[in-house]
Design a protein around this motif. Structure first.
Motif, PDB file in Angstrom:
ATOM      1  N   ASP A 152      18.029   6.434  70.149  1.00 19.88           N
ATOM      2  CA  ASP A 152      17.028   5.408  69.853  1.00 19.88           C
ATOM      3  C   ASP A 152      16.492   4.898  71.189  1.00 19.88           C
ATOM      4  OD1 ASP A 152      18.993   3.563  70.646  1.00 19.88           O
ATOM      5  OD2 ASP A 152      19.695   3.298  68.604  1.00 19.88           O
ATOM      6  N   ASN A 153      16.013   3.669  71.220  1.00 16.44           N
ATOM      7  CA  ASN A 153      15.403   3.226  72.479  1.00 16.44           C
ATOM      8  C   ASN A 153      16.415   2.814  73.537  1.00 16.44           C
ATOM      9  OD1 ASN A 153      12.915   3.537  71.432  1.00 16.44           O
ATOM     10  ND2 ASN A 153      12.563   1.390  71.013  1.00 16.44           N
ATOM     11  N   PHE A 154      17.647   2.618  73.128  1.00 17.12           N
ATOM     12  CA  PHE A 154      18.570   1.848  73.953  1.00 17.12           C
ATOM     13  C   PHE A 154      18.818   2.459  75.330  1.00 17.12           C
ATOM     14  CE2 PHE A 154      22.551  -0.411  74.818  1.00 17.12           C
ATOM     15  CZ  PHE A 154      22.192  -1.683  74.430  1.00 17.12           C
ATOM     16  N   GLN A 155      19.325   3.680  75.355  1.00 24.79           N
ATOM     17  CA  GLN A 155      19.650   4.295  76.652  1.00 24.79           C
ATOM     18  C   GLN A 155      18.396   4.624  77.448  1.00 24.79           C
ATOM     19  OE1 GLN A 155      22.197   7.636  75.990  1.00 24.79           O
ATOM     20  NE2 GLN A 155      24.017   6.358  75.854  1.00 24.79           N
ATOM     21  N   ALA A 156      17.364   5.027  76.727  1.00 22.56           N
ATOM     22  CA  ALA A 156      16.122   5.356  77.427  1.00 22.56           C
ATOM     23  C   ALA A 156      15.577   4.122  78.136  1.00 22.56           C
ATOM     24  CB  ALA A 156      15.105   5.905  76.450  1.00 22.56           C
ATOM     25  N   ASN A 157      15.699   2.972  77.473  1.00 20.62           N
ATOM     26  CA  ASN A 157      15.236   1.735  78.090  1.00 20.62           C
ATOM     27  C   ASN A 157      16.074   1.351  79.300  1.00 20.62           C
ATOM     28  OD1 ASN A 157      12.922   0.670  76.985  1.00 20.62           O
ATOM     29  ND2 ASN A 157      13.984  -0.090  75.184  1.00 20.62           N
ATOM     30  N   GLN A 158      17.365   1.604  79.210  1.00 21.82           N
ATOM     31  CA  GLN A 158      18.224   1.293  80.356  1.00 21.82           C
ATOM     32  C   GLN A 158      17.808   2.127  81.560  1.00 21.82           C
ATOM     33  OE1 GLN A 158      22.155   1.995  78.710  1.00 21.82           O
ATOM     34  NE2 GLN A 158      22.330  -0.153  78.130  1.00 21.82           N
ATOM     35  N   ASN A 215      12.393   1.575  86.947  1.00 21.46           N
ATOM     36  CA  ASN A 215      11.229   0.721  87.172  1.00 21.46           C
ATOM     37  C   ASN A 215      11.475  -0.229  88.337  1.00 21.46           C
ATOM     38  OD1 ASN A 215       9.464  -1.854  86.455  1.00 21.46           O
ATOM     39  ND2 ASN A 215       8.556  -0.064  85.481  1.00 21.46           N
ATOM     40  N   ARG A 216      12.706  -0.698  88.460  1.00 18.82           N
ATOM     41  CA  ARG A 216      13.025  -1.579  89.584  1.00 18.82           C
ATOM     42  C   ARG A 216      12.829  -0.838  90.902  1.00 18.82           C
ATOM     43  NH1 ARG A 216      18.891  -4.257  90.976  1.00 18.82           N
ATOM     44  NH2 ARG A 216      18.434  -4.580  93.160  1.00 18.82           N
ATOM     45  N   LEU A 217      13.121   0.453  90.889  1.00 19.26           N
ATOM     46  CA  LEU A 217      12.973   1.237  92.112  1.00 19.26           C
ATOM     47  C   LEU A 217      11.545   1.746  92.305  1.00 19.26           C
ATOM     48  CD1 LEU A 217      16.260   3.283  91.896  1.00 19.26           C
ATOM     49  CD2 LEU A 217      15.810   1.255  93.254  1.00 19.26           C
ATOM     50  N   GLU A 218      10.630   1.227  91.491  1.00 17.89           N
ATOM     51  CA  GLU A 218       9.209   1.550  91.607  1.00 17.89           C
ATOM     52  C   GLU A 218       8.889   3.016  91.369  1.00 17.89           C
ATOM     53  OE1 GLU A 218       6.814  -1.022  94.553  1.00 17.89           O
ATOM     54  OE2 GLU A 218       8.814  -0.868  95.398  1.00 17.89           O
ATOM     55  N   TYR A 219       9.655   3.676  90.502  1.00 14.56           N
ATOM     56  CA  TYR A 219       9.275   5.020  90.091  1.00 14.56           C
ATOM     57  C   TYR A 219       8.031   4.889  89.227  1.00 14.56           C
ATOM     58  CZ  TYR A 219      13.907   6.660  91.547  1.00 14.56           C
ATOM     59  OH  TYR A 219      15.029   6.975  92.254  1.00 14.56           O
ATOM     60  N   ASN A 237       4.815   6.144  86.611  1.00 11.92           N
ATOM     61  CA  ASN A 237       4.485   6.918  85.401  1.00 11.92           C
ATOM     62  C   ASN A 237       5.648   7.145  84.454  1.00 11.92           C
ATOM     63  OD1 ASN A 237       1.999   7.177  86.608  1.00 11.92           O
ATOM     64  ND2 ASN A 237       2.520   9.142  87.523  1.00 11.92           N
ATOM     65  N   LEU A 238       6.475   6.143  84.304  1.00 17.30           N
ATOM     66  CA  LEU A 238       7.595   6.307  83.388  1.00 17.30           C
ATOM     67  C   LEU A 238       7.234   5.763  82.019  1.00 17.30           C
ATOM     68  CD1 LEU A 238      10.622   5.200  85.557  1.00 17.30           C
ATOM     69  CD2 LEU A 238      10.073   7.486  84.824  1.00 17.30           C
ATOM     70  N   ARG A 239       7.523   6.560  80.995  1.00 14.55           N
ATOM     71  CA  ARG A 239       7.284   6.113  79.623  1.00 14.55           C
ATOM     72  C   ARG A 239       8.581   6.253  78.833  1.00 14.55           C
ATOM     73  NH1 ARG A 239       1.767   6.819  78.459  1.00 14.55           N
ATOM     74  NH2 ARG A 239       2.130   5.319  76.793  1.00 14.55           N
ATOM     75  N   VAL A 240       8.616   5.589  77.694  1.00 11.58           N
ATOM     76  CA  VAL A 240       9.777   5.694  76.811  1.00 11.58           C
ATOM     77  C   VAL A 240       9.285   6.105  75.433  1.00 11.58           C
ATOM     78  CG1 VAL A 240      11.609   4.404  75.665  1.00 11.58           C
ATOM     79  CG2 VAL A 240      11.123   3.971  78.054  1.00 11.58           C
ATOM     80  N   LEU A 241       9.942   7.087  74.856  1.00 11.54           N
ATOM     81  CA  LEU A 241       9.573   7.518  73.499  1.00 11.54           C
ATOM     82  C   LEU A 241      10.043   6.456  72.513  1.00 11.54           C
ATOM     83  CD1 LEU A 241       8.437   9.689  71.607  1.00 11.54           C
ATOM     84  CD2 LEU A 241      10.707  10.657  71.504  1.00 11.54           C
ATOM     85  N   ASP A 242       9.094   5.852  71.811  1.00 14.81           N
ATOM     86  CA  ASP A 242       9.414   4.734  70.931  1.00 14.81           C
ATOM     87  C   ASP A 242      10.274   5.207  69.765  1.00 14.81           C
ATOM     88  OD1 ASP A 242       9.482   2.243  69.967  1.00 14.81           O
ATOM     89  OD2 ASP A 242       7.427   2.192  69.227  1.00 14.81           O
ATOM     90  N   GLY A 243      11.466   4.676  69.689  1.00 14.36           N
ATOM     91  CA  GLY A 243      12.353   5.038  68.575  1.00 14.36           C
ATOM     92  C   GLY A 243      13.222   6.253  68.849  1.00 14.36           C
ATOM     93  N   THR A 292      16.825  -5.037  77.826  1.00 12.69           N
ATOM     94  CA  THR A 292      16.226  -5.218  79.156  1.00 12.69           C
ATOM     95  C   THR A 292      16.504  -6.604  79.752  1.00 12.69           C
ATOM     96  OG1 THR A 292      14.139  -5.471  77.974  1.00 12.69           O
ATOM     97  CG2 THR A 292      14.482  -3.415  79.115  1.00 12.69           C
ATOM     98  N   PRO A 293      16.410  -7.702  78.967  1.00  9.85           N
ATOM     99  CA  PRO A 293      16.794  -8.992  79.546  1.00  9.85           C
ATOM    100  C   PRO A 293      18.235  -8.998  80.045  1.00  9.85           C
ATOM    101  CG  PRO A 293      15.632  -9.365  77.508  1.00  9.85           C
ATOM    102  CD  PRO A 293      15.825  -7.886  77.620  1.00  9.85           C
ATOM    103  N   PHE A 294      19.092  -8.306  79.301  1.00  8.57           N
ATOM    104  CA  PHE A 294      20.499  -8.253  79.716  1.00  8.57           C
ATOM    105  C   PHE A 294      20.650  -7.584  81.083  1.00  8.57           C
ATOM    106  CE2 PHE A 294      24.060  -5.288  80.052  1.00  8.57           C
ATOM    107  CZ  PHE A 294      25.113  -6.179  80.130  1.00  8.57           C
TER     108      PHE A 294
END
Lengths: 218, 205
Positions: free
Chosen positions: A121-127, A133-137, A139-145, B121-123
């Motif tokens: 699901d989104n969880f690991q992809a979001n992590q 994203n913090r490292l300024e990479y 063109n990163l996208r996440v597949l919704d769901g 993400t907030p976490f």
């Protein structure tokens, strides 16, 4: 009087200046603390994290894959077992624990391709997305769901009900066609050869009126 | 006289130089939020999975529930004793104070939202900022007749083996298409029986 004391101070002037510079140089020692502050500011990271801009829908992705769009790169952040079981076509496996390996960085930190991250699901992809994203990479996208939504929408789309608007029927036909592209077979897809029924011409026999033999009159 | 002018110039420029540095130092604002963890450490933390708790574990006096949904949803229904901190306002001064106080009081902040993904993400952000005593409550929230319903949520669970599904669909398709051998039945021959017409009684003589 003033002149004399001024002259005294002035005789030390170079020493005083040197001292000030040494103190200032000492201040530099404190700076490396901020060097740990890698990446973009927390405020910006928060606003990025909240915006849904990063999500790409499964329909959009299916479209891209079918049209053989060369501009994207699929990255599966699940473990190897799930990756071997099933993954999207041409996906690359980078499990979450290997996210910052040297090999992975070449895929993630570049600006030629749109990188699409996905997991179940989104969880690991979001992590993975947030850390990158913090490292300024770019063109990163996440597949919704993730894969679960992929299954529910593309691989096994639900048939729309009769009272649904026309768009949902159009969407359904697209999804169904897409699922065929990804290997799902439907019973009705196997073409049954239509045997043209030859309708036999009805022959209406026109009965010829038999001429009655002239009956005997009186 | 000429030499004196030279030294004076040097000292004036030196003083100006120092002034510039002092002004720069004064103008330099210390960033309000500084990362305490780098990304590699955060990743290790994320891999442990010990930050996820479920409903049965929240009855702990050390846990403070934090609802990250917006105020409207919070007022519509929330868990008992939860504090509302809307996600986009996490970094406000007041809210960062809240997290600081929780840390000093050895309490653990337990974040929850409509689903675990919303809290994700907030976490991570808060963890990177040094709020280490923090957890995610992995629940799904829904409403039924204006009542809040909470359900433990399965994170990252694959709902189906897609490969098996595709195989299955292929099998099904091939099974249903095979046995339909159309037996062409020979059309029945209909032999029309000619009914003998009763001849109308002919007039005899």
């Amino acid at each position: 009087m003033i002149n004399r004391s001024l002259a005294k101070v002035l005789s030390f002037r170079y020493k005083i200046l040197a001292l000030i510079f040494v103190v200032l140089a000492g201040g530099l020692v404190l700076l490396p603390k901020y060097e740990k502050h890698e990446g973009i500011s927390p405020e910006k990271l928060l606003s990025n994290a909240i915006s849904p801009e990063r999500y790409i829908s499964t329909d959009e992705l299916a479209h891209k894959i079918i049209n053989q769009d060369p501009s994207y790169l699929l990255i599966d952040v699940r473990d190897e077992v799930s990756f071997d079981e099933y993954t999207l076509p041409y996906a690359i496996n980078i499990p979450l624990e290997k996210l910052f390996d040297e090999d992975s960085e070449a895929y993630l930190n570049q600006d030629e391709f749109d990188v699409i991250l996905f997991s179940n699901d989104n969880f690991q992809a979001n992590q993975a997305w947030l850390l990158c994203n913090r490292l300024e990479y770019k063109n990163l996208r996440v597949l919704d769901g993730g894969m679960n939504t992929w299954f529910n929408t593309i691989i096994n789309p639900s048939t729309p009900k009769e009272n649904m608007p026309a768009e949902s029927f159009e969407l359904y036909t697209f999804r169904k066609a897409a699922s065929m592209y990804f290997g799902v077979a439907y019973p009705e897809q196997v073409k049954v050869k239509k045997v043209k029924k030859i309708i036999p011409k009805k022959v209406i026999a026109v009965k010829k009126k038999k001429k009655l033999p002239t009956e005997g009159g009186c | 006289m000429k030499e004196l002018e030279k030294t004076r110039r040097i000292s004036i420029s030196a003083v100006l130089f120092i002034l510039v540095i002092i002004i720069a130092l004064l103008a330099y604002e210390r960033p309000k939020h500084i990362y305490a963890e780098n990304t590699a450490n955060t990743l290790n933390k994320l891999l442990t999975k010990d930050y996820l708790i479920n409903l049965s574990e929240i009855n702990n006096p050390d846990f403070v529930l934090i609802d990250i949904r917006n105020q409207y949803e919070f007022e519509k229904g929330h868990l008992d004793g939860a504090v509302n901190i809307y996600a986009p306002e996490l970094l406000n001064e007041n809210n960062s104070k809240v997290f600081k106080e929780l840390g000093e009081g050895n309490k653990t902040a337990v974040l929850y939202g409509n689903n675990p993904n919303e809290v994700n993400t907030p976490f991570i952000l808060l963890y990177q900022l040094g709020v280490t005593n923090i957890k995610i409550l992995s629940i799904d929230i829904s409403y039924s007749q204006n009542k809040l319903i909470t359900k433990n949520s399965n994170i990252e669970q694959s709902i189906v083996n897609v490969n098996a599904f595709i195989e299955e669909s292929r099998k099904k398709a091939s099974i249903t298409s095979k046995p339909k051998k159309e037996v062409i039945k020979p059309p029945k021959k209909i032999i029309p029986k000619k009914k003998k017409k009763k001849m109308p009684a002919e007039g005899g003589c």
